[in-house]
Design an enzyme around this catalytic site. Structure first.
Site, PDB file in Angstrom:
ATOM      1  N   LYS A 288      52.227  40.876 -38.706  1.00  0.00           N
ATOM      2  CA  LYS A 288      51.781  39.495 -38.556  1.00  0.00           C
ATOM      3  C   LYS A 288      51.302  39.289 -37.123  1.00  0.00           C
ATOM      4  CE  LYS A 288      52.211  35.993 -40.487  1.00  0.00           C
ATOM      5  NZ  LYS A 288      53.401  35.219 -40.865  1.00  0.00           N
ATOM      6  N   HIS A 289      50.092  38.793 -36.979  1.00  0.00           N
ATOM      7  CA  HIS A 289      49.527  38.470 -35.666  1.00  0.00           C
ATOM      8  C   HIS A 289      49.611  39.649 -34.700  1.00  0.00           C
ATOM      9  CE1 HIS A 289      48.646  34.372 -36.761  1.00  0.00           C
ATOM     10  NE2 HIS A 289      49.874  34.254 -37.242  1.00  0.00           N
TER      11      HIS A 289
ATOM     12  N   ASN B   2      55.891  42.301 -23.598  1.00  0.00           N
ATOM     13  CA  ASN B   2      57.073  43.148 -23.610  1.00  0.00           C
ATOM     14  C   ASN B   2      57.666  43.200 -25.007  1.00  0.00           C
ATOM     15  OD1 ASN B   2      57.282  43.864 -20.808  1.00  0.00           O
ATOM     16  ND2 ASN B   2      58.210  41.872 -20.364  1.00  0.00           N
TER      17      ASN B   2
ATOM     18  N   HIS C  81      48.655  45.889 -25.401  1.00  0.00           N
ATOM     19  CA  HIS C  81      48.033  44.565 -25.257  1.00  0.00           C
ATOM     20  C   HIS C  81      46.621  44.592 -25.832  1.00  0.00           C
ATOM     21  CE1 HIS C  81      51.197  42.897 -22.726  1.00  0.00           C
ATOM     22  NE2 HIS C  81      51.165  43.984 -21.995  1.00  0.00           N
TER      23      HIS C  81
END
Length: 390
Positions: free
Chosen positions: A66-67, A229, A390
């Site tokens: 999810k996301h 993180n 990221h």
């Protein structure tokens, strides 16, 4: 297919949008539905995760995304009767693929609502039947059985996204992305995570059984594709708590630890025997369980509320009962995508039954982290490797 046009990007105002290959063909076939921008980000990240889990463990693997972070990830460790009950799959046909995905989705059912699924191996009929009954946006796998594809194509009014991934696809070693009109380039994070990185154990307790090493690898590989993180708790071949995208590492540890605690509290006799009304929707049932085991249990048990989901008003799960039950949680593995700066992370991990840790090491307070592990008899490996995502 060299490119694929998308309805829009991350948000409806971000147009036009597409995915494309600078060289060669796209390594996917879209067998059903029309995936969106975020669907495809979930698909490609989750595929990498399950492919690496399979390579590292030799077991069929699955993920629930999810996301662009995993809500859960797992390998096909058989389910005992308690697990079948907390995942509501008693009487369901179980295969390695369906078991792996049931575990992955069961880690955090609230977060997995509307997920994107990934399988390391062929999606079979049993897995498709399980997905059919759940709220999910799509799936990526290397292949589908004829019956599974038929079931999945009928989901969501025929709009369920089904993506077939070329398992032999190897991406370029350099990757780029644009931010604010500026192009970033870096080498892909191709590091293979394996048991060799678990050899540096500076704690007094050094014994790591095979199952613990497997769980630590599952944790680390899951974190490799989790927005940083990040911290991940694993037990019995599956993630039970993922803390993603927090600015403070201890907040990651607390967030993931709280999720792990909820996963374990779901196995308490009072939760297993909650008297749900017939016909209660899965989302309402899962939300009721989540609230019932929390400090806000009155939100679901007070008059005017409990009648919506329960046939009889349940007794609360008291704070004392929760504390005593959580004391029995044990042999949990914990991974971190970078070093632990302080021993407070270990203090929190200990509360959720952590006995094995893998982290990068390299903090100026490594001694404090090691001492805290020694205080609780925890074996900790320092991998020397950071893998922010990221």
């Amino acid at each position: 297919m060299k490119e694929f046009e998308l309805k829009y990007g991350c948000n409806p105002n971000q147009k036009p949008a597409k995915i494309f290959m600078k060289e060669g063909e796209l390594p996917i076939k879209i067998l059903n539905g029309r995936p969106g921008y975020i669907n495809l980000m979930d698909a490609f990240n989750s595929w990498q995760l399950v492919k690496e889990l399979k390579a590292a463990t030799g077991m069929v693997a699955a993920a629930s995304f999810k996301h662009v972070s995993p809500a859960g990830a797992a390998v096909a460790e058989p389910l005992d009767e308690t697990m079948k009950k907390i995942y509501f799959v008693e009487g369901c046909p179980l295969t390695e693929a369906s078991t792996a995905y049931i575990r992955a989705r069961g880690a955090d059912r609230m977060s997995s609502y509307g997920d994107f699924a990934a399988l390391s191996d062929e999606c079979d009929e049993a897995t498709a039947l399980y997905i059919k009954r759940e709220v999910s946006d799509g799936i990526i796998a290397p292949s589908y059985s004829e019956k599974a594809l038929e079931i999945l194509k009928a989901k969501k009014g025929g709009n369920y996204v089904v993506i077939q991934m070329d398992p032999n696809y190897v991406p370029a070693v350099q990757e780029t992305k644009d931010i604010f009109g500026i192009t970033f380039e870096q080498g892909r994070n191709n590091i293979a995570l394996n048991e060799e990185m678990l050899q540096n154990i500076p704690t007094q307790v050094k014994d790591m059984p095979a199952a613990a090493k497997r769980d630590l690898l599952i944790s680390l590989i899951t974190l490799k594709y989790t927005q940083s993180n990040s911290v991940c708790y694993v037990k019995d071949g599956q993630a039970i708590g993922v803390g993603a995208g927090q600015q403070s590492r201890v907040h990651c540890t607390r967030l993931a630890g709280n999720k792990a605690d909820v996963w374990y509290l779901r196995q308490h006799a009072k939760v297993l025997n909650l008297p749900f009304k017939e016909g209660v929707r899965r989302a309402d049932r899962d939300n009721a369980i989540d609230v019932y085991v929390s400090d806000d249990y009155d939100d679901v048990l007070r008059d005017g509320m409990w009648e919506a989901v329960f046939s009889v008003k349940p007794e609360p799960l008291t704070k004392e009962e929760k504390v005593e039950w959580l004391k029995t949680m044990d042999n949990v593995a914990l991974g971190s995508d970078a070093f632990f700066p302080f021993g407070d992370n270990i203090e929190r991990a200990h509360k959720s039954g952590v006995k094995f840790v893998a982290q990068a090491g390299g903090s100026v307070r490594d001694d404090n982290v090691i001492d805290t592990c020694d205080k609780y008899g925890i074996a900790m490996a320092m991998t020397g490797i950071r893998f922010f995502h990221h």
